[in-house]
Design a protein around this motif. Structure first.
Motif, PDB file in Angstrom:
ATOM      1  N   GLY A 138       7.747 -34.762 -29.785  1.00 42.44           N
ATOM      2  CA  GLY A 138       6.727 -34.984 -28.769  1.00 42.44           C
ATOM      3  C   GLY A 138       5.523 -35.743 -29.294  1.00 42.44           C
ATOM      4  N   ILE A 139       4.794 -36.346 -28.352  1.00 43.96           N
ATOM      5  CA  ILE A 139       3.506 -36.972 -28.650  1.00 43.96           C
ATOM      6  C   ILE A 139       2.496 -36.318 -27.721  1.00 43.96           C
ATOM      7  N   TYR A 140       1.429 -35.792 -28.298  1.00 47.94           N
ATOM      8  CA  TYR A 140       0.413 -35.093 -27.508  1.00 47.94           C
ATOM      9  C   TYR A 140      -0.893 -35.873 -27.555  1.00 47.94           C
ATOM     10  N   VAL A 141      -1.431 -36.211 -26.388  1.00 47.86           N
ATOM     11  CA  VAL A 141      -2.719 -36.909 -26.322  1.00 47.86           C
ATOM     12  C   VAL A 141      -3.808 -35.927 -25.923  1.00 47.86           C
ATOM     13  N   VAL A 142      -4.852 -35.852 -26.744  1.00 49.71           N
ATOM     14  CA  VAL A 142      -5.979 -34.963 -26.461  1.00 49.71           C
ATOM     15  C   VAL A 142      -7.216 -35.831 -26.202  1.00 49.71           C
ATOM     16  N   ARG A 143      -8.072 -35.378 -25.267  1.00 48.98           N
ATOM     17  CA  ARG A 143      -9.269 -36.147 -24.904  1.00 48.98           C
ATOM     18  C   ARG A 143     -10.444 -35.186 -24.747  1.00 48.98           C
ATOM     19  N   ASN A 144     -11.627 -35.665 -25.068  1.00 47.16           N
ATOM     20  CA  ASN A 144     -12.827 -34.831 -24.957  1.00 47.16           C
ATOM     21  C   ASN A 144     -12.949 -34.242 -23.548  1.00 47.16           C
ATOM     22  N   PRO A 145     -12.992 -32.909 -23.438  1.00 50.36           N
ATOM     23  CA  PRO A 145     -13.044 -32.277 -22.110  1.00 50.36           C
ATOM     24  C   PRO A 145     -14.293 -32.673 -21.311  1.00 50.36           C
ATOM     25  N   LEU A 146     -15.337 -33.093 -21.996  1.00 49.12           N
ATOM     26  CA  LEU A 146     -16.547 -33.535 -21.281  1.00 49.12           C
ATOM     27  C   LEU A 146     -16.235 -34.766 -20.432  1.00 49.12           C
ATOM     28  N   ASP A 147     -15.298 -35.599 -20.908  1.00 48.38           N
ATOM     29  CA  ASP A 147     -14.861 -36.754 -20.123  1.00 48.38           C
ATOM     30  C   ASP A 147     -13.701 -36.410 -19.187  1.00 48.38           C
ATOM     31  N   VAL A 148     -12.804 -35.543 -19.661  1.00 47.23           N
ATOM     32  CA  VAL A 148     -11.651 -35.132 -18.830  1.00 47.23           C
ATOM     33  C   VAL A 148     -12.136 -34.577 -17.493  1.00 47.23           C
ATOM     34  N   SER A 199      -1.981 -24.620 -27.511  1.00 50.68           N
ATOM     35  CA  SER A 199      -0.534 -24.359 -27.431  1.00 50.68           C
ATOM     36  C   SER A 199       0.273 -25.500 -28.043  1.00 50.68           C
ATOM     37  N   TRP A 200      -0.188 -26.723 -27.869  1.00 46.93           N
ATOM     38  CA  TRP A 200       0.548 -27.884 -28.365  1.00 46.93           C
ATOM     39  C   TRP A 200       0.226 -28.227 -29.813  1.00 46.93           C
ATOM     40  N   THR A 201      -0.994 -27.914 -30.253  1.00 47.04           N
ATOM     41  CA  THR A 201      -1.431 -28.465 -31.552  1.00 47.04           C
ATOM     42  C   THR A 201      -1.699 -27.436 -32.643  1.00 47.04           C
ATOM     43  N   GLN A 202      -1.573 -26.126 -32.333  1.00 48.45           N
ATOM     44  CA  GLN A 202      -2.011 -25.139 -33.328  1.00 48.45           C
ATOM     45  C   GLN A 202      -1.139 -25.124 -34.586  1.00 48.45           C
ATOM     46  N   HIS A 203       0.147 -25.414 -34.440  1.00 50.96           N
ATOM     47  CA  HIS A 203       1.029 -25.410 -35.618  1.00 50.96           C
ATOM     48  C   HIS A 203       1.405 -26.838 -35.976  1.00 50.96           C
ATOM     49  N   PRO A 204       0.916 -27.371 -37.107  1.00 52.03           N
ATOM     50  CA  PRO A 204       1.302 -28.732 -37.498  1.00 52.03           C
ATOM     51  C   PRO A 204       2.818 -28.829 -37.552  1.00 52.03           C
ATOM     52  N   ASN A 205       3.369 -29.897 -36.993  1.00 53.38           N
ATOM     53  CA  ASN A 205       4.806 -30.031 -36.842  1.00 53.38           C
ATOM     54  C   ASN A 205       5.189 -31.495 -37.038  1.00 53.38           C
ATOM     55  N   PRO A 206       6.084 -31.774 -37.974  1.00 52.05           N
ATOM     56  CA  PRO A 206       6.466 -33.175 -38.219  1.00 52.05           C
ATOM     57  C   PRO A 206       7.104 -33.846 -37.000  1.00 52.05           C
ATOM     58  N   GLN A 207       7.605 -33.032 -36.062  1.00 50.44           N
ATOM     59  CA  GLN A 207       8.227 -33.602 -34.848  1.00 50.44           C
ATOM     60  C   GLN A 207       7.193 -33.895 -33.755  1.00 50.44           C
ATOM     61  N   LEU A 208       5.924 -33.586 -34.042  1.00 45.90           N
ATOM     62  CA  LEU A 208       4.894 -33.785 -33.021  1.00 45.90           C
ATOM     63  C   LEU A 208       3.775 -34.659 -33.560  1.00 45.90           C
ATOM     64  N   LYS A 232     -15.327 -24.097 -27.263  1.00 45.20           N
ATOM     65  CA  LYS A 232     -15.915 -24.420 -28.556  1.00 45.20           C
ATOM     66  C   LYS A 232     -14.898 -24.617 -29.684  1.00 45.20           C
ATOM     67  N   GLU A 233     -13.996 -23.662 -29.805  1.00 42.54           N
ATOM     68  CA  GLU A 233     -13.060 -23.688 -30.936  1.00 42.54           C
ATOM     69  C   GLU A 233     -12.223 -24.968 -30.972  1.00 42.54           C
ATOM     70  N   GLN A 234     -11.609 -25.321 -29.846  1.00 39.94           N
ATOM     71  CA  GLN A 234     -10.764 -26.516 -29.818  1.00 39.94           C
ATOM     72  C   GLN A 234     -11.609 -27.791 -29.872  1.00 39.94           C
ATOM     73  N   MET A 235     -12.785 -27.765 -29.260  1.00 36.74           N
ATOM     74  CA  MET A 235     -13.665 -28.942 -29.313  1.00 36.74           C
ATOM     75  C   MET A 235     -14.094 -29.206 -30.755  1.00 36.74           C
ATOM     76  N   GLU A 236     -14.370 -28.136 -31.492  1.00 36.93           N
ATOM     77  CA  GLU A 236     -14.750 -28.292 -32.904  1.00 36.93           C
ATOM     78  C   GLU A 236     -13.601 -28.886 -33.710  1.00 36.93           C
ATOM     79  N   ARG A 237     -12.385 -28.402 -33.465  1.00 28.70           N
ATOM     80  CA  ARG A 237     -11.216 -28.892 -34.200  1.00 28.70           C
ATOM     81  C   ARG A 237     -11.050 -30.404 -34.070  1.00 28.70           C
TER      82      ARG A 237
END
Length: 282
Positions: A113-123, A169-178, A267-272
């Protein structure tokens, strides 16, 4: 099986999924003019498209409860792998996990998979246009762990959860397939970001081909197509699907209190992902 598996193109809604799909479509098509945005579904399937579920139901998809849809979701995903001879791209806005006791994504037929994350302030700004919400309602939905869509318009229900739960859910575990991509990096350094995409997929396009795909899927190119011919993925609430495509739009539209509320809730995910603005760090 000898079929390829699913490569999920995943994101929380309004985070850059269409841009990613358009880049890949242009890269694979490699035509002298931009590939038609209304043909994206010919190369990338929609996870929630009703047609994949209808064959497993005795009743119309529209009237099927989320519980019933969840029971047949794994079968629908297995069917999707038969659509193309190799791996198949499937767009998903779903949370990575269970809903009604069943998995949202069938891992037995998943290649990566490919996961795209974007700043929630803009989302959150994009959400107002897409879902027809006020800013406060959009902020509430962003923080709602139970957020889901209902069936209709040719789609089965999607389960999004909150922005934080989705991202985690998508990014917490680093995964070579993602591969995890920040929308902001796609904007600031498209060459580097999209080269990472091609590398991840094992593609080795020439520089010229890569540049062309980036150009043909640029916000300007996509918006021009929508203005000329419309875009079938636009929601009935939005005047246009491709709205501004910039980063940091929130500074003009959100009050400091709204910004703080979003940061408090996420906060937690935004910091990450480096999304807390300097002037809002405690």
């Amino acid at each position: 099986s000898d079929m390829g598996g699913i490569i999920w193109l995943a994101s929380y809604p309004k985070s850059g999924n269409t841009w990613l799909r358009s880049f890949l479509y242009n890269l694979l098509r490699n035509t002298p003019t931009p590939a038609n945005i209304n043909e994206l579904d010919q190369f990338c399937l929609g996870e929630s498209s009703a047609q994949w579920y209808a064959r497993h139901l005795q009743t119309p998809v529209e009237s099927a409860s989320p519980e019933v849809v969840m029971k047949i979701r794994p079968s629908a995903h297995a069917d999707m792998t038969q659509a193309f001879p190799d791996s198949v791209f499937v767009k998903t806005h779903n949370f990575l996990g269970e809903w009604h006791g069943m998995p949202m994504h069938n891992m037995d037929v998943t290649a990566g998979g490919i996961y795209v994350v974007r700043n929630p302030l803009d989302v959150v700004l994009s959400m107002t246009h897409h879902f027809g919400l006020t800013l406060d309602e959009a902020i509430e939905r962003l923080g709602n762990k139970g957020a889901a869509t209902s069936s209709g318009g040719g789609h089965v229900p999607e389960f999004h959860s909150s922005w934080s739960a989705h991202v985690k859910s998508w990014t917490q575990h680093p995964n070579p397939q993602l591969l995890v991509l920040r929308y902001e990096d796609m904007l600031a350094k498209p060459r580097r970001a999209f080269k990472n995409v091609t590398k991840f997929l094992g593609l080795k396009p020439s520089t010229e081909r890569l540049e062309r795909a980036i150009r043909h899927s640029s916000f300007k190119a996509l918006k021009a197509q929508e203005e000329k011919a419309g875009f079938k993925e636009r929601s009935e609430h939005a005047k246009a699907f491709f709205r501004s495509g910039k980063a940091e739009q929130w500074r003009e539209e959100l009050t400091p209190d709204q910004v703080r509320l979003i940061i408090d809730q996420h906060k937690e995910q935004m910091e990450r992902f480096g999304y807390i603005p300097e002037d809002y760090k405690d």
